[in-house]
Design a protein around this motif. Structure first.
Motif, PDB file in Angstrom:
ATOM      1  N   ASN A   8       0.836  -1.199   0.000  1.00 54.62           N
ATOM      2  CA  ASN A   8       0.000   0.000   0.000  1.00 54.62           C
ATOM      3  C   ASN A   8       0.874   1.255   0.000  1.00 54.62           C
ATOM      4  O   ASN A   8       0.563   2.231  -0.688  1.00 54.62           O
ATOM      5  N   SER A   9       1.975   1.225   0.745  1.00 53.85           N
ATOM      6  CA  SER A   9       2.883   2.377   0.752  1.00 53.85           C
ATOM      7  C   SER A   9       3.506   2.584  -0.620  1.00 53.85           C
ATOM      8  O   SER A   9       3.635   3.720  -1.087  1.00 53.85           O
ATOM      9  N   GLN A  28       1.704   6.845  -6.835  1.00 58.51           N
ATOM     10  CA  GLN A  28       0.656   7.746  -7.297  1.00 58.51           C
ATOM     11  C   GLN A  28       0.958   9.212  -6.998  1.00 58.51           C
ATOM     12  O   GLN A  28       0.495  10.095  -7.714  1.00 58.51           O
ATOM     13  N   SER A  29       1.732   9.495  -5.962  1.00 56.70           N
ATOM     14  CA  SER A  29       1.947  10.888  -5.584  1.00 56.70           C
ATOM     15  C   SER A  29       3.330  11.411  -5.925  1.00 56.70           C
ATOM     16  O   SER A  29       3.609  12.587  -5.681  1.00 56.70           O
ATOM     17  N   ARG A  39       0.860   4.124  -2.926  1.00 61.47           N
ATOM     18  CA  ARG A  39       0.618   5.535  -2.625  1.00 61.47           C
ATOM     19  C   ARG A  39       1.795   6.400  -3.045  1.00 61.47           C
ATOM     20  O   ARG A  39       1.612   7.516  -3.537  1.00 61.47           O
TER      21      ARG A  39
END
Length: 96
Positions: A50-51, A57-58, A54
């Motif tokens: 998940n990290s 994506q950023s 994220r």
């Protein structure tokens, strides 16, 4: 297979403990849900992926402004050092 009572001989009567009779009254059974047994199951695995998702994506929202800001600060520092040097003062004819 079992026989006896009003059952037909050879008829399946059910698994052990419920041999075709009515359920017993007053017997309570308890169980725990899986999230109560292992509340942190899979947390580390999910946190890693998940990290990464994220971050991926950023990264384009964070890195380009950081690079521009770093380049601007580097230019401003070099420019300030040049203007406060002997050559910079001589170039722009600043006298005290």
């Amino acid at each position: 297979m079992g026989g006896g009572g009003d059952k037909v001989p050879g008829q399946y009567m059910g698994w052990w403990g419920s041999l075709g009779s009515l359920p017993q009254k007053g017997i309570t059974s308890y169980s725990l849900s899986p999230n109560r047994q292992k509340p942190l199951a899979g947390t580390a695995h999910a946190a890693v992926f998940n990290s990464f998702r994220r971050f991926r994506q950023s990264v384009l929202y964070v890195v380009p402004p950081f690079i521009v800001g770093y380049m601007l600060m580097d230019w401003a520092t070099k420019r300030n050092e040049f203007l406060n040097s002997k050559e910079g003062r001589a170039l722009y004819h600043e006298t005290e």
